[in-house]
Design a protein around this motif. Structure first.
Motif, PDB file in Angstrom:
ATOM      1  N   MET A   1     -26.931 -42.744 -17.254  1.00 41.59           N
ATOM      2  CA  MET A   1     -27.646 -41.847 -18.150  1.00 41.59           C
ATOM      3  C   MET A   1     -27.713 -40.438 -17.557  1.00 41.59           C
ATOM      4  O   MET A   1     -27.476 -39.470 -18.250  1.00 41.59           O
ATOM      5  N   TRP A   2     -28.058 -40.338 -16.271  1.00 45.97           N
ATOM      6  CA  TRP A   2     -28.166 -39.019 -15.646  1.00 45.97           C
ATOM      7  C   TRP A   2     -26.813 -38.346 -15.535  1.00 45.97           C
ATOM      8  O   TRP A   2     -26.707 -37.117 -15.622  1.00 45.97           O
ATOM      9  N   ASP A   3     -25.770 -39.149 -15.328  1.00 43.39           N
ATOM     10  CA  ASP A   3     -24.422 -38.581 -15.236  1.00 43.39           C
ATOM     11  C   ASP A   3     -24.021 -37.907 -16.540  1.00 43.39           C
ATOM     12  O   ASP A   3     -23.428 -36.836 -16.541  1.00 43.39           O
ATOM     13  N   GLN A   9     -24.792 -30.810 -19.463  1.00 36.92           N
ATOM     14  CA  GLN A   9     -25.311 -29.520 -19.005  1.00 36.92           C
ATOM     15  C   GLN A   9     -24.191 -28.667 -18.416  1.00 36.92           C
ATOM     16  O   GLN A   9     -24.108 -27.467 -18.696  1.00 36.92           O
ATOM     17  N   ALA A  10     -23.305 -29.268 -17.634  1.00 38.73           N
ATOM     18  CA  ALA A  10     -22.187 -28.525 -17.053  1.00 38.73           C
ATOM     19  C   ALA A  10     -21.249 -28.021 -18.150  1.00 38.73           C
ATOM     20  O   ALA A  10     -20.766 -26.887 -18.099  1.00 38.73           O
ATOM     21  N   PHE A  11     -20.998 -28.864 -19.145  1.00 41.38           N
ATOM     22  CA  PHE A  11     -20.121 -28.474 -20.249  1.00 41.38           C
ATOM     23  C   PHE A  11     -20.685 -27.268 -20.996  1.00 41.38           C
ATOM     24  O   PHE A  11     -19.980 -26.285 -21.233  1.00 41.38           O
ATOM     25  N   TRP A  12     -21.957 -27.328 -21.376  1.00 41.44           N
ATOM     26  CA  TRP A  12     -22.545 -26.234 -22.142  1.00 41.44           C
ATOM     27  C   TRP A  12     -22.705 -24.972 -21.296  1.00 41.44           C
ATOM     28  O   TRP A  12     -22.587 -23.860 -21.813  1.00 41.44           O
TER      29      TRP A  12
END
Length: 54
Positions: A1-3, A9-12
């Motif tokens: 889930m955290w991954d 978040q990294a993508f956006w």
């Protein structure tokens, strides 16, 4: 889930960074095009009007 959250978040963050860069380039190019399209009379008139508005 955290991954999945970290990946999202990294993508956006990357998308926002790329959009900001693209907008920076486009906004930087637009004044060049606008100034090149002005004749000498238009440019001096624009500068006089700009000085009056300050």
């Amino acid at each position: 889930m955290w991954d999945a959250r970290l990946q999202t978040q990294a993508f956006w963050s990357l998308v926002v960074y790329l959009l900001n860069g693209a907008l920076f380039v486009l906004v930087g190019l637009e004044p060049q095009t606008a100034v090149r399209g002005l004749s000498g009379t238009d440019l001096s008139g624009a500068l006089v009007t700009w000085q009056r508005s300050r």
